[in-house]
Design an enzyme around this catalytic site. Structure first.
Site, short mmCIF file in Angstrom:
data_model
loop_
_atom_site.label_atom_id
_atom_site.label_comp_id
_atom_site.label_asym_id
_atom_site.label_seq_id
_atom_site.Cartn_x
_atom_site.Cartn_y
_atom_site.Cartn_z
N ILE A 76 48.65 41.53 39.39
CA ILE A 76 47.67 42.49 39.51
C ILE A 76 48.19 43.46 40.72
O ILE A 76 47.59 44.56 40.95
CB ILE A 76 46.34 42.00 39.92
CG1 ILE A 76 46.39 41.11 41.18
CG2 ILE A 76 45.54 41.30 38.84
CD1 ILE A 76 44.81 40.64 41.74
N LYS A 77 49.39 43.42 40.96
CA LYS A 77 49.96 44.15 42.01
C LYS A 77 50.13 45.60 41.48
O LYS A 77 50.16 45.73 40.40
CB LYS A 77 51.11 43.65 42.62
CG LYS A 77 51.04 42.30 43.18
CD LYS A 77 49.83 42.66 44.61
CE LYS A 77 49.96 41.11 45.50
NZ LYS A 77 49.53 39.93 44.67
N ASN A 78 50.42 46.47 42.48
CA ASN A 78 50.49 47.98 42.00
C ASN A 78 51.95 48.14 41.03
O ASN A 78 51.94 48.93 40.04
CB ASN A 78 50.97 48.98 43.18
CG ASN A 78 49.70 48.90 44.11
OD1 ASN A 78 48.52 48.19 43.76
ND2 ASN A 78 49.86 49.68 45.46
N LEU A 79 52.81 47.22 41.30
CA LEU A 79 53.93 47.20 40.31
C LEU A 79 54.16 45.60 39.85
O LEU A 79 54.10 44.78 41.05
CB LEU A 79 55.21 47.60 41.11
CG LEU A 79 56.42 47.84 40.34
CD1 LEU A 79 57.55 48.67 40.73
CD2 LEU A 79 57.43 46.42 40.08
#
Length: 378
Positions: free
Chosen positions: A188-191
């Site tokens: 669920i990280k930005n990338l």
């Protein structure tokens, strides 16, 4: 082949796929080499170029990044690591994994991050490292005490799991050369790489140590081992490589990161504007002009009741995070942290991911207002 994931306000967070990840993974599968390959090395090069740093070392997770960074910095038994209690438990587990002890410190309730004063007050004769957490993507500036830390031989290891792409001044987080910086590329990280992490080392020696550690202490690369009848293990190591399958996902994600950066900032500002007139909820600032936001959080009274009310309305709220110094596993290092304990009772994470629409945000804020009114907090 494309794969689409489309969460909405019912989900607190979710991955955003650009439609080419499955094809990239399929190409690696067809190539027959799934471990650490040139795909992983290309991902490392792309990240290093983006940050403007000499090197970047990919590992299997953000936790592995913290663990190997601590090892590369020589942190171990008898050492103390200053760390905020307000973080995911992985930060603390990495400290324990090298045999060191966490020294929990309080946070600024406005930012959920440590300050230089808090760090200075916590330093002891056994302090070997400081691990600031860039909470929600917000950069942490310890430059005012950098000389003091350097003079005492205390290394800074940034837990930047939330902060890939954020800026500290004019530079991206990870580019100042004064700290080991650890990123997470979890689901669920930005990338995302599906699962993965990366360490930005300060020196070539640290990079070499991390590379050996991620490969069970083996000196030779996979390609070098293919042409010899033996190999050499010269130290402790773990199976921490980033697979080429995960790196392939990361490369596609990286190509879309500029759009992700813009979208996440727009969504956070949309939340800020929608929440401004709402009584009873205080938005946690993430310095959106510099940060690439990872979370959108508010502090509310009667948090557990608000949480239950919103969940009953099918709104995907969450709590990031229960304070670590109150966890049973870390009770030996408990100390009073009044700001952290207060925030821990009030913090609420609103749905925040790139699939959200402005209509979703309106629904979340309206539902929050109704929940607060129902308990008499607005």
């Amino acid at each position: 082949m494309t794969v689409s994931v489309k969460p909405d306000a019912r989900r607190n967070a979710g991955p955003y796929l650009y439609g080419r990840e499955a094809e990239a993974v399929a190409r690696v599968l067809e190539g027959g080499q799934y471990g650490h390959t040139e795909t992983t090395e290309e991902f490392e090069r792309r990240i290093a170029e983006f940050l403007g740093v000499p090197d970047a070392v990919a590992v299997a997770s953000g936790t592995a990044a913290l663990h190997t960074a601590l090892l590369a910095a020589g942190i171990g038994p008898g050492h103390e690591v200053i760390v905020p209690s307000m973080t995911f438990c992985a930060t603390v587990q990495a400290v324990l994994a090298v045999g060191a002890a966490p020294r929990f410190v309080d946070i600024d309730p406005a930012s959920l991050c440590v300050s230089d004063q808090m760090v200075t007050e916590a330093v002891s004769d056994t302090t070997a490292a400081v691990m600031p957490v860039l909470f929600g993507g917000r950069p942490v500036d310890l430059s005012a005490i950098r000389t003091e830390l350097d003079d005492r031989g205390i290394v800074v290891i940034e837990d930047a799991a939330h902060a890939f792409g954020s800026r500290s001044g004019t530079r991206r987080v990870g580019a100042n050369g004064a700290a080991l910086t650890c990123f997470s590329f979890g689901p669920i990280k930005n990338l995302t790489c599906g699962q993965g992490g990366m360490v930005i080392p300060r020196t070539p020696a640290e990079a070499d140590t991390i590379r050996r550690t991620r490969l069970l202490g083996v000196v030779q690369s996979q390609g070098e081992r293919a042409n010899t009848t033996s190999y050499r293990v010269d130290g402790f190591g773990l199976r921490y490589q980033l697979s080429s399958l995960n790196a392939a996902i990361g490369l596609v994600q990286f190509d879309g990161f500029q759009a992700a950066e813009d979208t996440r900032r727009h969504l956070w500002r949309t939340y800020r504007d929608a929440l401004a007139p709402l009584d009873g909820a205080t938005l946690v600032d993430v310095d959106v002009e510099h940060a690439v936001p990872h979370l959108c959080q508010v502090r509310v009274p009667h948090r557990d009741r608000v949480f239950a009310s919103l969940r009953s309305r099918d709104i995907g709220v969450g709590v990031h995070y229960p304070p670590n110094h109150l966890q049973p596993a870390f009770a030996a290092w408990h100390r009073p942290l009044p700001a952290t304990e207060q925030v821990g009772e009030e913090i609420l994470s609103l749905p925040f991911h790139q699939h959200l629409t402005e209509a979703d945000i309106d629904l979340v804020v309206t539902s929050l207002e109704q929940a607060l009114k129902a308990i008499g907090a607005a």
